[in-house]
Design a protein around this motif. Structure first.
Motif, PDB file in Angstrom:
ATOM      1  N   CYS A 261      24.039 -10.557 -25.513  1.00  0.00           N
ATOM      2  CA  CYS A 261      25.231 -11.379 -25.708  1.00  0.00           C
ATOM      3  C   CYS A 261      25.517 -11.585 -27.185  1.00  0.00           C
ATOM      4  O   CYS A 261      24.595 -11.705 -28.007  1.00  0.00           O
ATOM      5  N   ALA A 262      26.813 -11.659 -27.530  1.00  0.00           N
ATOM      6  CA  ALA A 262      27.234 -11.963 -28.896  1.00  0.00           C
ATOM      7  C   ALA A 262      27.108 -13.463 -29.145  1.00  0.00           C
ATOM      8  O   ALA A 262      27.260 -14.273 -28.228  1.00  0.00           O
ATOM      9  N   SER A 263      26.851 -13.829 -30.389  1.00  0.00           N
ATOM     10  CA  SER A 263      26.585 -15.229 -30.708  1.00  0.00           C
ATOM     11  C   SER A 263      27.837 -16.099 -30.715  1.00  0.00           C
ATOM     12  O   SER A 263      27.772 -17.288 -30.405  1.00  0.00           O
ATOM     13  N   LYS A 264      29.000 -15.521 -31.071  1.00  0.00           N
ATOM     14  CA  LYS A 264      30.192 -16.345 -31.262  1.00  0.00           C
ATOM     15  C   LYS A 264      31.241 -16.179 -30.166  1.00  0.00           C
ATOM     16  O   LYS A 264      32.301 -16.787 -30.228  1.00  0.00           O
ATOM     17  N   GLN A 265      30.960 -15.353 -29.192  1.00  0.00           N
ATOM     18  CA  GLN A 265      31.894 -15.152 -28.082  1.00  0.00           C
ATOM     19  C   GLN A 265      31.098 -15.005 -26.795  1.00  0.00           C
ATOM     20  O   GLN A 265      29.931 -14.611 -26.811  1.00  0.00           O
ATOM     21  N   SER A 266      31.725 -15.331 -25.652  1.00  0.00           N
ATOM     22  CA  SER A 266      31.056 -15.156 -24.363  1.00  0.00           C
ATOM     23  C   SER A 266      31.183 -13.699 -23.930  1.00  0.00           C
ATOM     24  O   SER A 266      31.759 -13.366 -22.899  1.00  0.00           O
ATOM     25  N   SER A 267      30.627 -12.816 -24.767  1.00  0.00           N
ATOM     26  CA  SER A 267      30.673 -11.377 -24.519  1.00  0.00           C
ATOM     27  C   SER A 267      29.252 -10.896 -24.262  1.00  0.00           C
ATOM     28  O   SER A 267      28.386 -11.008 -25.135  1.00  0.00           O
ATOM     29  N   CYS A 268      28.984 -10.395 -23.051  1.00  0.00           N
ATOM     30  CA  CYS A 268      27.635  -9.970 -22.673  1.00  0.00           C
ATOM     31  C   CYS A 268      27.690  -8.654 -21.904  1.00  0.00           C
ATOM     32  O   CYS A 268      28.694  -8.340 -21.258  1.00  0.00           O
ATOM     33  N   VAL A 269      26.604  -7.889 -21.969  1.00  0.00           N
ATOM     34  CA  VAL A 269      26.425  -6.722 -21.116  1.00  0.00           C
ATOM     35  C   VAL A 269      24.993  -6.747 -20.598  1.00  0.00           C
ATOM     36  O   VAL A 269      24.098  -7.314 -21.231  1.00  0.00           O
ATOM     37  N   THR A 270      24.776  -6.140 -19.428  1.00  0.00           N
ATOM     38  CA  THR A 270      23.432  -6.020 -18.866  1.00  0.00           C
ATOM     39  C   THR A 270      22.941  -4.594 -19.067  1.00  0.00           C
ATOM     40  O   THR A 270      23.632  -3.631 -18.731  1.00  0.00           O
ATOM     41  N   LEU A 271      21.736  -4.475 -19.630  1.00  0.00           N
ATOM     42  CA  LEU A 271      21.146  -3.183 -19.947  1.00  0.00           C
ATOM     43  C   LEU A 271      19.996  -2.893 -19.003  1.00  0.00           C
ATOM     44  O   LEU A 271      19.209  -3.783 -18.666  1.00  0.00           O
ATOM     45  N   HIS A 272      19.879  -1.621 -18.610  1.00  0.00           N
ATOM     46  CA  HIS A 272      18.805  -1.155 -17.744  1.00  0.00           C
ATOM     47  C   HIS A 272      17.975  -0.121 -18.505  1.00  0.00           C
ATOM     48  O   HIS A 272      18.327   0.271 -19.630  1.00  0.00           O
ATOM     49  N   PRO A 273      16.851   0.335 -17.954  1.00  0.00           N
ATOM     50  CA  PRO A 273      15.996   1.286 -18.691  1.00  0.00           C
ATOM     51  C   PRO A 273      16.774   2.497 -19.198  1.00  0.00           C
ATOM     52  O   PRO A 273      17.532   3.124 -18.450  1.00  0.00           O
ATOM     53  N   GLY A 274      16.582   2.798 -20.480  1.00  0.00           N
ATOM     54  CA  GLY A 274      17.287   3.917 -21.106  1.00  0.00           C
ATOM     55  C   GLY A 274      18.641   3.555 -21.676  1.00  0.00           C
ATOM     56  O   GLY A 274      19.310   4.407 -22.265  1.00  0.00           O
ATOM     57  N   ASP A 275      19.056   2.288 -21.519  1.00  0.00           N
ATOM     58  CA  ASP A 275      20.338   1.828 -22.070  1.00  0.00           C
ATOM     59  C   ASP A 275      20.142   1.209 -23.449  1.00  0.00           C
ATOM     60  O   ASP A 275      19.060   0.725 -23.795  1.00  0.00           O
ATOM     61  N   ALA A 276      21.219   1.203 -24.201  1.00  0.00           N
ATOM     62  CA  ALA A 276      21.229   0.537 -25.500  1.00  0.00           C
ATOM     63  C   ALA A 276      22.627   0.015 -25.773  1.00  0.00           C
ATOM     64  O   ALA A 276      23.616   0.452 -25.170  1.00  0.00           O
ATOM     65  N   THR A 277      22.707  -0.948 -26.689  1.00  0.00           N
ATOM     66  CA  THR A 277      24.002  -1.441 -27.145  1.00  0.00           C
ATOM     67  C   THR A 277      23.839  -2.013 -28.539  1.00  0.00           C
ATOM     68  O   THR A 277      22.719  -2.249 -29.003  1.00  0.00           O
ATOM     69  N   ARG A 278      24.967  -2.248 -29.169  1.00  0.00           N
ATOM     70  CA  ARG A 278      24.982  -2.898 -30.483  1.00  0.00           C
ATOM     71  C   ARG A 278      25.760  -4.200 -30.366  1.00  0.00           C
ATOM     72  O   ARG A 278      26.840  -4.237 -29.779  1.00  0.00           O
ATOM     73  N   ILE A 279      25.179  -5.244 -30.944  1.00  0.00           N
ATOM     74  CA  ILE A 279      25.786  -6.570 -30.880  1.00  0.00           C
ATOM     75  C   ILE A 279      26.349  -6.943 -32.244  1.00  0.00           C
ATOM     76  O   ILE A 279      25.643  -6.881 -33.260  1.00  0.00           O
ATOM     77  N   HIS A 280      27.618  -7.323 -32.261  1.00  0.00           N
ATOM     78  CA  HIS A 280      28.247  -7.941 -33.428  1.00  0.00           C
ATOM     79  C   HIS A 280      28.417  -9.418 -33.085  1.00  0.00           C
ATOM     80  O   HIS A 280      28.370  -9.799 -31.914  1.00  0.00           O
ATOM     81  N   ASP A 281      28.641 -10.256 -34.069  1.00  0.00           N
ATOM     82  CA  ASP A 281      28.657 -11.687 -33.744  1.00  0.00           C
ATOM     83  C   ASP A 281      29.787 -12.078 -32.800  1.00  0.00           C
ATOM     84  O   ASP A 281      29.698 -13.093 -32.105  1.00  0.00           O
ATOM     85  N   VAL A 282      30.860 -11.273 -32.723  1.00  0.00           N
ATOM     86  CA  VAL A 282      31.985 -11.626 -31.857  1.00  0.00           C
ATOM     87  C   VAL A 282      32.174 -10.653 -30.688  1.00  0.00           C
ATOM     88  O   VAL A 282      33.067 -10.832 -29.873  1.00  0.00           O
ATOM     89  N   ARG A 283      31.340  -9.623 -30.580  1.00  0.00           N
ATOM     90  CA  ARG A 283      31.516  -8.677 -29.471  1.00  0.00           C
ATOM     91  C   ARG A 283      30.242  -7.876 -29.248  1.00  0.00           C
ATOM     92  O   ARG A 283      29.381  -7.788 -30.132  1.00  0.00           O
ATOM     93  N   VAL A 284      30.149  -7.318 -28.057  1.00  0.00           N
ATOM     94  CA  VAL A 284      29.059  -6.405 -27.704  1.00  0.00           C
ATOM     95  C   VAL A 284      29.672  -5.049 -27.382  1.00  0.00           C
ATOM     96  O   VAL A 284      30.623  -4.960 -26.603  1.00  0.00           O
ATOM     97  N   GLU A 285      29.140  -4.000 -27.984  1.00  0.00           N
ATOM     98  CA  GLU A 285      29.689  -2.666 -27.745  1.00  0.00           C
ATOM     99  C   GLU A 285      29.357  -2.183 -26.330  1.00  0.00           C
ATOM    100  O   GLU A 285      28.400  -2.664 -25.707  1.00  0.00           O
ATOM    101  N   PRO A 286      30.132  -1.231 -25.798  1.00  0.00           N
ATOM    102  CA  PRO A 286      29.833  -0.674 -24.470  1.00  0.00           C
ATOM    103  C   PRO A 286      28.427  -0.077 -24.430  1.00  0.00           C
ATOM    104  O   PRO A 286      27.883   0.378 -25.440  1.00  0.00           O
TER     105      PRO A 286
END
Length: 323
Positions: A209-234
């Motif tokens: 989850c991003a710190s400044k927005q209610s933006s979250c994604v759920t990751l499973h084994p082998g997944d990755a994402t990048r978090i910015h303070d206002v968004r989470v990348e696909p």
């Protein structure tokens, strides 16, 4: 608070600050470089103080206290003649003030006072009170906070691999300035780049989850994402063996830009690697490279790529394209 840092005498901190200031001046003679090497090797406390000073100043651009920043910048301004002893002493005093807590809420000072931290080229495995394990990469720092409701790890800088002991009552959260990675029982990696946090999952699932927005994604084994303070990348597919090779002091490169490899190597190398990225942008490398012997890795790269590496001091290597 648990801490792995041993208090150092102010005199040694002052000496380390003075040496650091002088070595950054660009006016160091061979005899002075030799004197520094002798001082550095004379006492383990000298080496530790200088490592702490490097860590502090490596992140100093993040300091937001304008008066302190302006004062240090004023000292660093080049002059027509050699920087005076008074200027060096002033910079040393400024560094001592920073290191002893005047700016204790800034990121560099918080790194210096972290519960656990690693130096350049060091890795460390930490077993926590709940039997979870943290593996800290080089030049990393964390704070630990457990209570009856949550297990909380604050990653201040660098990278960690966490193996979470299952506890359904208390979620396990790794937090950075950009956001959080929350799990109940899993293994995952969190890396803090400049203003970006990357989460890679090896086992089970993690909510990022991003710190400044209610933006979250759920990751499973082998997944990755990048978090910015206002968004989470696909969510993206992670190359897990490549991402976690550092835990064995290895770097796996598959047609990797040489400049990218050198950036990662820099995190393990005590001297500064100066490279014109644009000039070597067309150079790519593949292979397995050692992170615990950076001198050997640099030699391998010099022998196998169209670049010239010139070591001017133990602290400076300049990398140029071969003519």
């Amino acid at each position: 608070m648990q801490t792995s840092m041993t208090p150092l005498p102010n005199t040694i901190i002052e000496q380390a600050a003075a040496w650091h200031a002088h070595l950054q001046s660009g006016e160091v003679s061979d005899s002075e470089q030799a004197a520094f090497a002798q001082w550095h090797a004379a006492d383990p406390a000298h080496a530790e103080a200088y490592t702490r000073m490097e860590a502090l100043w490596a992140n100093f651009e993040q300091v937001q206290a304008d008066p302190a920043k302006k004062a240090v910048q004023a000292v660093l301004q080049p002059t027509a003649k050699r920087r005076s002893k008074l200027a060096v002493r002033t910079l040393a005093l400024a560094a001592v003030v920073l290191a002893t807590g005047w700016l204790s809420q800034t990121q560099p000072a918080r790194v210096m006072m972290a519960d656990y931290r690693t130096g350049i080229g060091e890795q460390r495995v930490i077993t926590l009170a709940d039997n979870s394990q943290l593996t800290l990469d080089t030049h990393s720092a964390v704070n630990i906070s457990f209570n009856d409701r949550v297990r909380h790890v604050e990653l201040l800088q660098g990278k960690l691999l966490v193996t979470v002991a299952k506890d359904k009552r208390r979620p396990f959260i790794v937090e950075t300035l950009e956001g959080t990675a929350r799990a109940l029982g899993t293994q995952y990696q969190v890396t803090r780049h400049r203003k970006v946090t990357q989460v890679t999952v090896l086992e089970s699932s993690v909510e990022a989850c991003a710190s400044k927005q209610s933006s979250c994604v759920t990751l499973h084994p082998g997944d990755a994402t990048r978090i910015h303070d206002v968004r989470v990348e696909p969510v993206m597919v992670a190359n897990v063996p490549q991402e976690t090779a550092w835990t064995h002091f290895k770097l796996l490169a598959d047609d990797m830009p040489l400049a990218t490899l050198l950036k990662e190597l820099q995190r393990y190398h005590r001297g500064h690697l100066y490279v014109d990225e644009a000039a070597i942008s067309d150079v790519h490398v593949s292979g397995v490279f050692a992170l615990d012997d950076t001198a050997h890795t640099l030699k391998v790269l010099a022998d196998t790529t169209p670049v010239v590496m010139t070591q001017y001091t133990p602290w400076l290597t300049i990398i140029r394209p071969a003519k």
